[in-house]
Design a protein around this motif. Sequence first.
Motif, PDB file in Angstrom:
ATOM      1  N   ALA A  53      32.657  42.535  42.127  1.00  0.00           N
ATOM      2  CA  ALA A  53      33.083  43.880  42.517  1.00  0.00           C
ATOM      3  C   ALA A  53      34.599  43.960  42.662  1.00  0.00           C
ATOM      4  O   ALA A  53      35.245  44.870  42.113  1.00  0.00           O
ATOM      5  N   PHE A 109      36.405  43.248  39.168  1.00  0.00           N
ATOM      6  CA  PHE A 109      36.301  44.350  38.213  1.00  0.00           C
ATOM      7  C   PHE A 109      37.026  45.598  38.721  1.00  0.00           C
ATOM      8  O   PHE A 109      37.514  46.398  37.921  1.00  0.00           O
ATOM      9  N   THR A 110      37.085  45.768  40.039  1.00  0.00           N
ATOM     10  CA  THR A 110      37.928  46.844  40.573  1.00  0.00           C
ATOM     11  C   THR A 110      39.375  46.602  40.178  1.00  0.00           C
ATOM     12  O   THR A 110      40.071  47.507  39.702  1.00  0.00           O
ATOM     13  N   CYS A 140      31.677  47.437  38.377  1.00  0.00           N
ATOM     14  CA  CYS A 140      31.998  46.940  39.720  1.00  0.00           C
ATOM     15  C   CYS A 140      31.174  47.651  40.785  1.00  0.00           C
ATOM     16  O   CYS A 140      30.883  47.075  41.843  1.00  0.00           O
TER      17      CYS A 140
END
Length: 484
Positions: free
Chosen positions: A110, A113-114, A375
Amino acid sequence: MTSEIRLSQGGHSTHGLKPNCLSFSEVLAQSFAVIAPTTIPASNLGLIVALAGNGTWLSFLLGLIGLMLVSFNINQFASRSASPGSLYTYIVKGLGPTAGVICGWSLVLAYLFTGMSVLCGFANFSSAIFAHLGLYPSSITLLAIGAAIAWYAAYRDIQLSAMAMLWLEGLSILLILILGIIIWANNGFAVDLRQLTLQGVTPGSIAMGLVLVMFGFSGFESATSLGDEAKNPLRTIPKAVLGSALMAGLFFIFTSYIEILGFHSAGIDITKAEEPLTLLSQQAGVGFLGDLVALGALCSFFACVLGSINPAARIFFTMARHGLFHASIGRAHSANRTPHVAVSICSFLMFLVPAIMMLFNIKLFESMGYLGAICSYGFLTVYILISIAAPVYLKKIKQLQPHHLVVSLFAIGFMMIPVIGSVGIPGSTWFPVPEAPYSIFPYLFLLYLSATCGWFVWQRMRSPHILRTMERGMAIIQETHHLR
């Protein structure tokens, strides 16, 4: 006391990190930087409107309600213990090592990918600014510059990171609020009935919009990764978690309503606009303010990249100290007191994936949407797990009350709305299966979880002591809490 923990003169466990150095505003800045509220109205809103339409404001409202409930569950842990492991350590305490590993890997994905998504935004906005100056650096060069500067700030000093994020994001939000009021005034403070009556909106579109709304809110809990570095962490972290979700939610609802109203009045499709506030500012006769907002959005994208590196690195750091990664990842820099190896790995990965996407001719704006959607599944998994873990944990310590169960159930229910929306129900007009490539993202995430959890099972079979190491790490966190 085991060798895994070191105590400062004040008796505060630091795991080698810099202790007691961040004020409440700096801790709040960490959560706000990962949320990066500026990036939604300045760049990403069109992606959400493409899914939720005139119900975008409702998607944000439902997201706010759901995450306020989740924050109450998070704070059952955050008000009692603190560590750099964020929600990973909380879920280990509540549901055990296996659920904790699922959480840890979900959070790693998360946050990474953020960071990748907003790094694409940074490169996209940088490219536009350089173009005005007659310069045209490659997208991969801009990705490398953004990742390198963020790496240095995260590697060098957590306080430097926090102060940079605090000022960058605060100034950007102020500029957008001023511009939003001007745009609304330019439209005579009109009421947009198409939005209020949810014209053309279905439950499925609201639910699918919630997937990217989760990306918009994602990271509100990232202050929990500053357990060693925050001052009075059992107070400041819960306040930062709750406060960041509430303030960001109100900001999103206001700005999305104003922008969609402005585009309705102009007869322009917002889903095609990569810089919607710049366009609206020009129509309102304050183009210079739009340019300032664009510059602020660029700073916000950078702050979010930096803000994503910090918690991702600290989760890697904590998992390594529990024996899940090579021991070198769990070491802190002797002078900087930062998880420097983990920071370097996370920074490189945040650059590598978008760079590969560029090589496959995927546009930066499209990459933002794809990486942001993926994400969201990591955050949704963690928010559901923490909402299950909270009442289980409270029962273990004999403090469970009926209202804790009610909050937990409602939080899980709200988080299931975007889950259903992202998968869809074949043949349903209310919850149709999303179009490609969004339709395959949930299954890619499940494949990722299967691979990483399978690796943990293999590690556990090969080295049974890993479970004891994780349990000892949880005991150390609890013991440290009592020392405070």
